[in-house]
Design a protein around this motif. Structure first.
Motif, PDB file in Angstrom:
ATOM      1  N   GLY A   8      44.963  33.403  37.927  1.00 53.74           N
ATOM      2  CA  GLY A   8      44.993  34.104  38.870  1.00 53.74           C
ATOM      3  C   GLY A   8      43.868  34.425  39.902  1.00 53.74           C
ATOM      4  O   GLY A   8      44.225  35.390  40.758  1.00 53.74           O
ATOM      5  N   MET A   9      42.944  34.016  39.755  1.00 56.76           N
ATOM      6  CA  MET A   9      41.772  34.096  40.374  1.00 56.76           C
ATOM      7  C   MET A   9      40.824  33.158  40.338  1.00 56.76           C
ATOM      8  O   MET A   9      40.928  32.319  39.531  1.00 56.76           O
ATOM      9  N   THR A  10      39.786  33.091  41.311  1.00 53.45           N
ATOM     10  CA  THR A  10      38.963  31.935  41.228  1.00 53.45           C
ATOM     11  C   THR A  10      37.966  32.287  40.009  1.00 53.45           C
ATOM     12  O   THR A  10      37.739  33.348  39.422  1.00 53.45           O
ATOM     13  N   GLU A  11      37.070  31.192  39.706  1.00 58.08           N
ATOM     14  CA  GLU A  11      36.209  31.159  38.530  1.00 58.08           C
ATOM     15  C   GLU A  11      34.917  32.196  38.740  1.00 58.08           C
ATOM     16  O   GLU A  11      34.495  32.975  38.157  1.00 58.08           O
ATOM     17  N   GLU A  12      34.570  32.203  40.047  1.00 55.65           N
ATOM     18  CA  GLU A  12      33.606  32.949  40.659  1.00 55.65           C
ATOM     19  C   GLU A  12      34.247  34.497  40.415  1.00 55.65           C
ATOM     20  O   GLU A  12      33.210  35.271  39.776  1.00 55.65           O
TER      21      GLU A  12
END
Length: 414
Positions: free
Chosen positions: A400-404
């Motif tokens: 639910g979020m980017t890797e960064e």
């Protein structure tokens, strides 16, 4: 007098309205029926079958004996067979089955002969390899008077034994339009056909519009056949002939020629007529096409800007018959009336089909946009240096979020 006025009025009406004019009143009906029945077998098969049923009523009337009584002779209001001027022989044959057509055609031709009918137009297309007897039936000498006044002829000659050109050469002297497709494969029969063709051309008393189709036909023999009647040609179209080594200087001696067409024109023809020609593409069948180069000339022997092609533009460009333009008859339009309930049903079904197509299209577009977005993210992750296989695992979809963002939230002490 009134019928003459009506005929003049009919010239200014649309040809599709001829059928409707029949219903105006008795006088109009009498004037229009001869026009409407000039070509009973030249339209749709349904119209041809209907015309044949009417003709069969007259055949049955001829078979009724006097002993059966006059009361049994019930005929239509008009003598329809007496109006025929154009015979589409192919359509007539198609109205009956294989085992019935010969007898029916014989009876009709005999009826027309007995009534002293004289045709102006005759059309005969290729009917297939199993109809040789039916194809050549009209060439029987006893039916010759019917075809002695022909002006417009379009025929195919698929059967070498039934040399229809020979029959035309013996009977026809008033032709102004002649379109012949030859199919002889034997050199001897090809020579015989060209000889009869020369005889046919020599017998004509009018300027001739001639179209000849002969795949790999003997062009040298054809040109020799033309030499004696060069002044007779008004329009000339030669398709698929073998003109290797032919001399075309005779084209300079055709004073009445206003249109010339040929497939793959030799260089000498281009030198004589110039480069100002037009190309016409015809499709005789689904899998074949023919390209012909056309030259048009005006009275000053200059290239004309004539936009249409005589042999490929329908009957609207036919040469006038005895000073009058021939009447062109078309099948009238049929209007189908339906009830309001049926109309609402058709409209609702059409709406549902349209709505379903729209929903499917939107779903496809949404799926394509989602796929394009996933591909964009994968390309971006590869540029950022992440080495896992993005095709097997979608990080953003899973967490639910980017890797960064995930690395920024990660605390190693936990």
């Amino acid at each position: 007098m009134l019928e003459d006025i009506i005929r003049i009025i009919l010239k200014y009406l649309d040809v599709c309205d001829i059928h409707s004019v029949l219903l105006v009143n008795r006088e109009w009906c009498r004037a229009v029926v001869p026009i409407y029945w000039k070509a009973p077998f030249s339209f749709t098969k349904k119209r041809s079958v209907t015309a044949l049923k009417i003709y069969e009523m007259f055949l049955e009337q001829g078979n009724i004996t006097s002993a059966q009584g006059e009361a049994q002779k019930v005929l239509p209001f008009f003598d329809y067979p007496s109006f025929i001027k154009e015979l589409n022989y192919t359509s007539l044959l198609a109205c009956k089955g294989t085992y019935e057509r010969i007898k029916t055609v014989e009876l009709i031709l005999q009826m027309l002969t007995d009534r002293e009918i004289r045709l102006e137009t005759f059309i005969m297309e290729n009917t297939g390899a199993n109809n040789e007897r039916a194809y050549g039936l009209w060439t029987t000498p006893c039916y010759a008077p019917i075809f002695s006044t022909l002006i417009h002829v379009e025929i195919h000659t698929p059967f070498p034994k039934s040399n229809v050109i020979k029959s035309l050469a013996k009977n026809c002297t008033r032709l102004s339009h002649l379109d012949i497709n030859l199919h002889d494969t034997s050199d001897e029969r090809a020579k015989e056909s060209v000889n009869y063709l020369e005889e046919l051309i020599s017998a004509q008393k009018r300027l001739l519009n001639l179209r000849l189709v002969f795949p790999n036909g003997p062009g040298n023999m054809l040109i020799k056949a033309f030499q004696s009647r060069l002044e007779s040609f008004q329009r000339l179209e030669l398709v698929k002939w073998n003109f290797s080594g032919c001399d075309w200087s005779w084209l300079n001696n055709c004073p009445n020629l206003i249109e010339f067409a040929i497939t793959t024109p030799p260089p000498q023809v281009s030198r004589i007529f110039g480069a100002g020609h037009e190309t016409y593409r015809s499709k005789p069948s689904k899998n074949s096409k023919i390209l012909t180069e056309h030259w048009h000339f005006d009275k000053g022997d200059e290239i004309s800007s004539m936009p249409k092609f005589y042999f490929h533009s329908g009957k609207s460009l036919m040469a006038p018959h005895d000073g009058e333009s021939p009447t062109v008859i078309k099948q009238p339009k049929v209007v189908r009336y339906i009830s309001k309930e049926k109309l609402r049903q058709y409209q609702s079904e059409n709406f549902l089909r349209t709505y379903s197509k729209m929903i499917n299209r939107l779903a496809r577009e949404e799926a394509e946009e989602a796929e394009e977005e996933r591909r964009r993210r994968r390309r971006q992750r590869k540029r950022d240096g992440y080495d896992y296989d993005s095709d097997d695992f979608d990080f953003e979809d899973y967490f639910g979020m980017t890797e960064e963002q995930w690395y920024n939230c990660y605390d190693p002490s936990d």
